[in-house]
Write an enzyme that holds these catalytic residues in place. Sequence first.
Site, mmCIF file in Angstrom:
data_model
loop_
_atom_site.group_PDB
_atom_site.id
_atom_site.type_symbol
_atom_site.label_atom_id
_atom_site.label_comp_id
_atom_site.label_asym_id
_atom_site.label_seq_id
_atom_site.Cartn_x
_atom_site.Cartn_y
_atom_site.Cartn_z
ATOM 1 N N GLY A 151 -33.283 18.217 13.746
ATOM 2 C CA GLY A 151 -34.271 17.684 14.899
ATOM 3 C C GLY A 151 -33.995 16.584 14.866
ATOM 4 O O GLY A 151 -34.064 15.884 14.668
ATOM 5 N N CYS A 152 -35.465 16.368 15.726
ATOM 6 C CA CYS A 152 -35.685 14.603 16.060
ATOM 7 C C CYS A 152 -36.537 13.739 15.621
ATOM 8 O O CYS A 152 -36.210 12.808 14.852
ATOM 9 C CB CYS A 152 -36.279 15.167 17.867
ATOM 10 S SG CYS A 152 -35.785 15.639 19.228
ATOM 11 N N TYR A 153 -37.263 14.515 14.879
ATOM 12 C CA TYR A 153 -37.888 13.178 13.570
ATOM 13 C C TYR A 153 -36.741 13.638 12.013
ATOM 14 O O TYR A 153 -37.105 12.660 11.460
ATOM 15 C CB TYR A 153 -39.057 14.167 12.974
ATOM 16 C CG TYR A 153 -38.993 15.923 12.556
ATOM 17 C CD1 TYR A 153 -37.904 16.024 11.347
ATOM 18 C CD2 TYR A 153 -40.697 16.532 12.519
ATOM 19 C CE1 TYR A 153 -37.983 17.055 10.989
ATOM 20 C CE2 TYR A 153 -40.214 17.451 12.580
ATOM 21 C CZ TYR A 153 -39.607 18.138 11.245
ATOM 22 O OH TYR A 153 -39.437 19.530 10.855
ATOM 23 N N ALA A 154 -35.647 13.542 12.526
ATOM 24 C CA ALA A 154 -34.542 13.743 11.246
ATOM 25 C C ALA A 154 -34.367 11.708 11.056
ATOM 26 O O ALA A 154 -33.701 11.614 10.369
ATOM 27 C CB ALA A 154 -32.492 14.535 11.586
#
Length: 373
Positions: A151-154
């Site tokens: 997700g977004c924090y990858a």
Amino acid sequence: MTATAHINAIGTAVPPHQVHDAFVGFVRSSLQDSGHARLFDRMVARSGIERRFSFIEPEVLPNGRITDRDRFYGLGDWPTTGERMIRYERDAPALALQAVRALSPDIAAEGVTHLVLASCTGFVAPGLDQLLVAQAGIDPAVERTVVGFMGCYAAVNALRLAHHIVRSEPEARVLVVNLELCTIHFQRTQDLEKLLSMLLFGDGAAAALVTAEPRGIALTDFRCAAIPGSGEAITWRIGDQGFDMHLDGQVPNFIANALRSQRSSNDEGGLFRGVSPAHYDLWAVHAGGRTILDAVERALDLPPEALHPSREVLRRFGNMSSATLMFVLAAMIDDWKSGSANGGANRAQGQGMAMAFGPGLAAETFRFRMAPS
């Protein structure tokens, strides 16, 4: 002495079609509940988003109905997960290559030794990493790692891998690629919460070169924290009609409360390393949505200009999941090179804090500083 990893440069790319207005028009015409329609209009006006991009080209039919030229989201049944993955396999390599060429017109000449690729919006084998290596002319012996479905924090996790590689192999030249095709997962629904989540997302890719060369952004250290009681606040599950995201309306409150707790505890083992947020001169925050940026700004008592790079990325591109934070960092490098970094050159030489939020609910962070060119 242990080498310090630096993001030397970042190239970014988006697909050719601006779809934000078409999506808004489609939802407005399809909402059956007038109260939901009015609330949707208010949230559109407050979203802070003006443009989002996709490979799916909008089309307005003679009767005013909004669809797309390929009828991917047609008037009949919407695509299955398998059909969506066919679009991912077709379009993702082209966008990744576009970002890599924006980074360097001849990436093969850069001597890339490692590739770290992050994506959560599609699966294919041979993998996108292998396809990119072949299309970009990179040595096929390059060491490859895929960061999937985080997700977004990858973006933070991918940079952390590059950070560790460079620290252990100072001659390494790591290509970090983040690519997301969020728009292939739009769902047909009357659920207002889901529609407001879909309002945020667009497609994009970023490619960064991380080495020990002291230019660009120096990566200091990394730290993460789970937010208690928020395990189901953001979910991303694979269904028969695409990947189904749930984004709870309480996510901004979870983030704000967690950051206030970190700030008040002032713990050396915490996200802020025992110092006040005021210690950090630069902020690179994942532009997950206006309410998330507002929550960070209020919880940390940041000046309005602190999150300007993040708000500009949100306005121009929407939330591109894992690629978004890289767009923010790319803008900060451009500002630094042009001498217009927030607060001036002296301020830009200070300590920076980057953070992104995603499933868990968790916060992934790293400290950084701008390196002299």
